[in-house]
Write a protein that holds these residues in place. Structure first.
Motif, short mmCIF file in Angstrom:
data_model
loop_
_atom_site.label_atom_id
_atom_site.label_comp_id
_atom_site.label_asym_id
_atom_site.label_seq_id
_atom_site.Cartn_x
_atom_site.Cartn_y
_atom_site.Cartn_z
N ILE A 69 6.88 4.61 40.78
CA ILE A 69 7.84 5.04 41.79
C ILE A 69 7.38 6.36 42.38
O ILE A 69 7.02 7.30 41.66
CB ILE A 69 9.24 5.22 41.16
CG1 ILE A 69 9.78 3.89 40.62
CG2 ILE A 69 10.22 5.83 42.16
CD1 ILE A 69 10.18 2.91 41.68
N SER A 117 14.80 13.37 44.67
CA SER A 117 14.05 12.13 44.44
C SER A 117 13.64 12.14 42.97
O SER A 117 12.71 12.84 42.58
CB SER A 117 12.82 12.08 45.35
OG SER A 117 12.08 10.91 45.11
N LEU A 118 14.35 11.37 42.15
CA LEU A 118 14.27 11.55 40.71
C LEU A 118 14.14 10.20 40.00
O LEU A 118 14.77 9.21 40.37
CB LEU A 118 15.54 12.26 40.21
CG LEU A 118 15.58 12.73 38.76
CD1 LEU A 118 14.52 13.80 38.51
CD2 LEU A 118 16.96 13.26 38.42
N LEU A 119 13.31 10.21 38.97
CA LEU A 119 13.15 9.06 38.08
C LEU A 119 13.74 9.45 36.72
O LEU A 119 13.41 10.51 36.18
CB LEU A 119 11.68 8.71 37.94
CG LEU A 119 11.30 7.59 36.98
CD1 LEU A 119 11.84 6.25 37.47
CD2 LEU A 119 9.78 7.52 36.84
N ALA A 149 10.83 13.67 37.51
CA ALA A 149 11.28 12.69 36.53
C ALA A 149 11.84 13.43 35.33
O ALA A 149 11.37 14.52 34.97
CB ALA A 149 10.14 11.77 36.10
N ASN A 176 9.12 1.75 47.03
CA ASN A 176 8.20 2.68 47.70
C ASN A 176 8.07 2.36 49.18
O ASN A 176 8.06 3.27 50.03
CB ASN A 176 6.83 2.63 47.02
CG ASN A 176 6.85 3.22 45.62
OD1 ASN A 176 7.71 4.04 45.29
ND2 ASN A 176 5.92 2.81 44.79
N ALA A 221 8.44 9.18 43.25
CA ALA A 221 9.50 10.18 43.15
C ALA A 221 8.88 11.57 43.07
O ALA A 221 7.70 11.73 42.80
CB ALA A 221 10.37 9.92 41.92
N TRP A 222 9.70 12.60 43.30
CA TRP A 222 9.22 13.97 43.28
C TRP A 222 9.49 14.65 41.94
O TRP A 222 9.13 15.80 41.74
CB TRP A 222 9.86 14.76 44.41
CG TRP A 222 9.47 14.24 45.75
CD1 TRP A 222 8.35 13.51 46.06
CD2 TRP A 222 10.19 14.38 46.97
NE1 TRP A 222 8.32 13.20 47.38
CE2 TRP A 222 9.45 13.72 47.99
CE3 TRP A 222 11.38 15.01 47.33
CZ2 TRP A 222 9.86 13.68 49.31
CZ3 TRP A 222 11.78 14.96 48.65
CH2 TRP A 222 11.03 14.31 49.61
N VAL A 282 17.47 7.93 43.21
CA VAL A 282 17.35 8.01 41.75
C VAL A 282 17.12 6.60 41.23
O VAL A 282 17.80 5.66 41.65
CB VAL A 282 18.62 8.61 41.10
CG1 VAL A 282 18.45 8.66 39.58
CG2 VAL A 282 18.90 9.99 41.64
#
Length: 827
Positions: free
Chosen positions: A365, A240-242, A370, A338, A367-368, A350
């Motif tokens: 966002i 889970s990436l930004l 970034a 979200n 995310a876990w 992503v």
């Protein structure tokens, strides 16, 4: 701030535990967790203290309770409310000077720390000890929370499906690889530099010329080595990436590099899909619906399969261009992402965005992890130029001496553009521009790039001159920006692409006239037993009435408010007009002037006739009434055939066929001869075959996809429906005692033409009318696909399956800003 900070609600007796509350606040600040304390954060409010703490507790992520000797009613209520809301609770008890403890507090703590259904209470002696405890416990809670979220996500991942669905997913995987990896990533501007130099590219052996910074939800930050692969970072961040970066920093390249790795690894049967968020602003509703439409449109996957795969968690979402969403809808997009992840889950996510646009958003966002792509440093730029060869010595020298030019080169995109534009150039050429501002220097760079590409590759005969090609690309860029899309698909053009009002009016009149001639005119020809003049009057009068009605509603905005009243209004309005024409026309073709009559019976007969005549086109327009006029063109999905479904649904065809036969017998007494047992046996056989053939139709994914393929497949579908409908009607009427066999053909044409129009024929007509209007009003090239492919050859565009994208958003913005005339394109 990249992540939404965790909120902790701190509850205690304020007078008794003031030092402890401050120690907890300091510990939470070190963890970058927002601590809410009533005396510091409540301020003056119009609501009561009880309502204030209930609202804040509801929005908090965790409850932290501190207790010593005093019993506070509010403090106990806060604990009970946290329990009711399902909040995680951490309780700390001071075990010093217990002689003065309130018995009610003692009873409460005993109940709260009950061994079976309570919480584990931790005891402390002083404020410093409490601060250390809270810091350790909250850090452990935060880590546990992330692990739990990952576990929940893993449990939502799809289990292997049936072989048929696996084959459909494999088609989608091949499309993602073909469209984005082979079509875009392997033809990046960096690879164009290598091709131009005659160097064989090996992207796996080359470090990306940018650095990355990884940030996690606990707000720890560290720089990553350039040798770290994006797939490893993706796994480290819990899938889970930004991805953040400045324009041209390489966000999309990073995203596609990850897609390539995921496709190669066959990640637990999960298929990555690349989508651009730019079109989110043009639709309303939840992200699930937007994803369904985007996957269906971009990859030609049937809607039914899209919804099932999303629900079952078979798709890993790689979403590019959050910053390209319309500014007024960008925050809604974040909230929709979200909400989708919370309600549906995702095996991986992503999201890419420019830094400034993301930081300005009110929401984050969830995310876990970034990564932030940093600009290139001087040493990296020089290393890059040395690596690709001596032909760039002049560019390297210019970069050393020109600070403004060097600032542009910190973007990997613009550095590659410089390499293509200034290969073999003297040191003075890159600095020849008198402009000093970065934006003007960037425009000058893109102008040089465009000139260089034309000089090296030229234009092909029959596809226009250089100014014509530039004018077409400038129009395309402005149109794509105005429509909020980053990918151009010919079959998805809509009337909204017409920017001139007269062009939209001409489109409506021309399109409705063409449909009226095919439907109303043909039925009128049959109705009047061959009078071409009567048929033409009926068709043109309905076309003009419908067009006027549509344009008035579109201009006044009534089409959005009327809803399904719109087709009813069209039917009534056009019926009144055609009714007059029918009555006059019937009198005109009367064999004898003495037969001319304007009696009530004749007028009612003409009215009934007009309703029948205008019915086919009205039905087609009624089915399109769910869409706005400017977005009314649809293409159809690919379908397959299933014998099991065909057998289940075949008897439905028998029922429909018998029903139609009864209606025909009652309406046309000439078919009475067909109602014997042989006639009914024929009807049952034909109905069963029709039900067997159509009942087995199921959605399937297209194995290949080329420009305008959606229109070609819709055309084939419409032709098959037309042939099927004509065949069924001819079979039903065969053997009847009509005097003229030719009337069978006339009777069969109407349902055939109506079925053809409903199942795509009308959209085909409207698509090519739209193309004609664009040629006339915007002077777009008649050889549209050839002109687009020329843009690909000149390295201004990239072909992504059946669509086309500009090589970068910055180049699209450059073309959109060109004030060029629109000279007529050659055929």
């Amino acid at each position: 701030m990249i992540f939404e900070r965790i909120r902790a609600f701190v509850s205690s007796s304020m007078e008794e535990l003031e030092p402890e509350r401050l120690a907890v606040k300091q510990a939470l600040d070190e963890l970058k967790i927002d601590a809410w304390l009533f005396e510091r954060d409540a301020g003056a409010r119009p609501e009561s203290p009880a309502l204030t703490f209930s609202k804040e507790l509801d929005s908090a992520d965790i409850y932290v309770g501190l207790f010593a000797n005093k019993y506070g009613a509010y403090t106990v209520e806060e604990f009970e409310l946290a329990t009711t809301l399902g909040k995680d609770r951490l309780v700390y008890e001071r075990r010093t000077a217990l002689d003065g403890r309130d018995p009610r507090l003692e009873a409460f703590l005993a109940r709260a720390g009950h061994v079976e259904n309570g919480v584990t209470v931790r005891r402390f002696e002083n404020a410093s000890q409490l601060g250390a405890m809270v810091k350790d416990d909250l850090a452990a809670w935060q880590a546990r929370r992330i692990r739990d979220q990952r576990t929940e996500m893993a449990q939502r991942r799809a289990t292997p499906g049936r072989d048929v669905e696996q084959s459909q997913l494999e088609i989608l995987r091949r499309k993602v690889e073909q469209f984005w990896v082979d079509g875009v990533l392997k033809h990046s501007l960096y690879d164009e530099v290598l091709i131009d130099l005659g160097i064989e590219g090996n992207t796996e052996a080359i470090d990306h010329p940018w650095a990355t910074v990884l940030e996690l939800p606990d707000h720890s930050t560290r720089e990553l080595l350039r040798s770290r692969k994006i797939a490893d970072i993706f796994e480290e961040a819990g899938r889970s990436l930004l991805v953040l970066g400045e324009p041209g920093a390489g966000k999309t390249t990073c995203l596609l590099d990850l897609a390539r790795s995921l496709l190669a690894s066959e990640h637990e049967g999960i298929t990555p899909v690349v989508l651009n968020l730019s079109s989110f602003g043009s639709r309303s509703g939840p992200l699930f619906d937007w994803l369904t439409e985007e996957i269906r449109g971009r990859y030609q996957i049937p809607k039914q399969l899209c919804r099932r795969w999303l629900t079952e968690g078979r798709l890993l979402l790689l979403l590019d261009g959050l910053d390209e969403v319309n500014e007024s809808r960008r925050a809604d997009c974040v909230r929709a992402i979200n909400a989708y992840v919370e309600s549906h889950g995702a095996p991986g996510l992503v999201v890419c965005s420019r830094v400034a646009e993301y930081v300005a958003l009110p929401d984050r966002i969830k995310a876990w992890g970034a990564i932030r792509l940093r600009p290139l440093e001087a040493a990296q730029i020089q290393s890059y130029l040395m690596q690709i060869g001596p032909r760039f010595a002049g560019l390297a020298s210019a970069l050393d001496n020109d600070e403004s030019l060097r600032s542009l080169a910190t973007s990997p995109l613009l550095l590659n553009v410089m390499a293509l534009a200034y290969a073999d150039a003297s040191p003075e050429a890159p600095s020849a521009s008198a402009d000093t501002t970065p934006e003007k220097r960037r425009h000058a760079l893109f102008d040089r790039y465009i000139q260089t590409m034309f000089a090296r590759k030229g234009v092909r005969e029959g596809l226009g001159t250089r100014p014509q090609t530039i004018a077409f690309l400038a129009w395309l860029a402005r149109a794509m920006r105005g429509q909020g899309v980053t990918e151009y698909l010919v079959e998805q053009m809509q009337p909204s692409w017409l920017t001139k009002r007269w062009a939209l009016a001409a489109y409506v009149v021309t399109g409705r006239t063409a449909l009226a001639l095919a439907l109303t005119g043909a039925w009128g020809l049959y109705f009047s037993e061959g009078s071409i003049r009567f048929a033409a009057w009926a068709a043109l009068s309905q076309a003009l009435a419908v067009s006027l009605f549509e344009l008035v509603m579109a201009g006044t905005g009534l089409s959005r408010t009327l809803g399904w009243l719109r087709p009813i209004g069209i039917w009534i309005a056009s019926g009144l007009v055609v009714g007059v024409v029918v009555h006059v026309g019937l009198q005109t073709i009367s064999p004898s002037p003495s037969d001319v009559s304007f009696s009530l019976d004749q007028v009612l007969l003409s009215a009934l006739g007009s309703i029948l005549i205008i019915a086919p086109l009205s039905i087609v327009l009624a089915l399109k009434a769910r869409l706005p006029l400017t977005k009314e063109i649809e293409t159809f999905e690919s379908v397959g055939w299933s014998r099991r479904s065909a057998l289940k649904r075949s008897w439905g065809g028998v029922v429909v066929a018998l029903g139609l036969m009864l209606l025909v017998e009652n309406a046309l007494s000439g078919l009475a001869a067909a109602s014997g047992w042989r006639g009914y046996a024929t009807v049952v056989a034909v109905g069963w075959l029709a039900g067997f053939g159509l009942g087995g139709v199921q959605p399937r994914a297209l194995k290949t996809f080329s420009p305008n393929q959606g229109i070609r497949r819709t055309m084939l579908r419409a032709a098959l429906v037309f042939a099927g409908c004509v065949g069924v009607v001819l079979a039903l009427t065969f053997g009847s005692d009509f005097a003229k066999p030719g009337m069978w053909v006339g009777l069969a044409y109407i349902p055939g033409a109506l079925g053809c129009a409903v199942f795509g024929g009308a959209d085909i007509v409207l698509h090519y009318v739209l193309r004609l209007m664009l040629v006339i009003s915007e002077r777009t090239p008649r050889r549209l696909i050839g002109s687009l492919r020329q843009g690909v050859r000149l390295v201004f565009l990239r072909q992504v399956g059946g669509g086309f994208i500009f090589v970068h958003r910055l180049l699209l913005e450059h073309f959109a800003g060109l004030s060029t005339p629109a000279p007529r394109q050659p055929g």
